[in-house]
Design an enzyme around this catalytic site. Structure first.
Site, short mmCIF file in Angstrom:
data_model
loop_
_atom_site.label_atom_id
_atom_site.label_comp_id
_atom_site.label_asym_id
_atom_site.label_seq_id
_atom_site.Cartn_x
_atom_site.Cartn_y
_atom_site.Cartn_z
CG HIS A 75 -2.15 -0.83 1.01
ND1 HIS A 75 -3.36 -0.31 0.65
CD2 HIS A 75 -2.32 -2.17 1.07
CE1 HIS A 75 -4.22 -1.29 0.51
NE2 HIS A 75 -3.61 -2.43 0.76
N PRO A 76 0.39 2.28 -0.70
CG PRO A 76 -0.87 3.79 -1.97
CD PRO A 76 -0.81 2.34 -1.53
CB SER A 92 -4.09 4.31 -4.53
OG SER A 92 -4.04 3.08 -3.87
CD GLN A 96 -3.31 8.57 -1.31
OE1 GLN A 96 -2.75 9.66 -1.25
NE2 GLN A 96 -2.65 7.42 -1.20
CG PHE A 127 -1.64 5.75 8.73
CD1 PHE A 127 -1.91 5.44 10.05
CD2 PHE A 127 -2.60 6.44 7.99
CE1 PHE A 127 -3.11 5.82 10.64
CE2 PHE A 127 -3.80 6.82 8.57
CZ PHE A 127 -4.06 6.51 9.90
#
Length: 173
Positions: A75-76, A92, A96, A127
């Site tokens: 995950h980024p 993503s 975001q 996170f």
């Protein structure tokens, strides 16, 4: 009445994995295992999206802790270097942007980068938060709330968030 899930019965392996490989970030192995399950069952195996979601969740939950950690690390960061560089996946990027993370000021971006670095340094993975419907303030509150956690608590929470993200992505199909 047309059954939209019946189309999955007619997908070839490559198309199936291409579609479902996007559900768990950069983790085609989940879609590959789902394909194998589908191949072992008669047509109509996917009676509804809840069945697909449960099957994918079970595949992940039955994997090793090492595989789960790799999944987390795939995950980024939120508002991180990949976002700045424009190298996020389509999913993503959309998630975001929906949380306003593509509209950060330089100061906000620097703050997110520092939070991401501190979190990653402590836990060894990014996170992760299912940000669909969240605001920047809620995401920042998540960092503040979760960073003091112990490793196992945060690992479990991150896995829970990954499954929420997968649910959102399946719903968007």
């Amino acid at each position: 009445m047309h059954d939209p899930l019946a189309m999955f019965d007619h997908f070839n392996e490559a198309d199936f994995i291409s579609l479902f490989g996007r559900i768990y970030e950069h983790s085609d192995w989940v879609a590959e295992a789902l394909w194998r399950q589908k191949a072992e069952h008669p047509s109509g195996y996917f009676k509804d999206m809840a069945t697909i979601q449960a099957a994918m969740r079970n595949i992940v939950e039955q994997s090793t802790d090492e595989q789960k950690l790799l999944l987390l690390r795939a995950h980024p960061d939120l508002a991180g270097k990949a976002a700045v560089a424009g190298t996020l996946t389509m999913e993503s990027t959309s998630e975001q942007a929906g949380a306003g993370l593509d509209q950060c000021s330089e100061e906000e971006l620097a703050h997110f980068l520092q939070l991401n670095n501190d979190y990653h340094e402590k836990f060894g993975f990014p996170f992760i938060m299912a940000v669909k419907g969240a605001t920047k303030a809620q995401i920042l509150a998540g960092f503040k709330e979760r960073t003091p956690n112990d490793w196992q608590t945060e690992f479990d929470r991150a896995m829970s968030e990954v499954h929420k993200i997968a649910g959102f992505r399946l719903a968007d199909l």
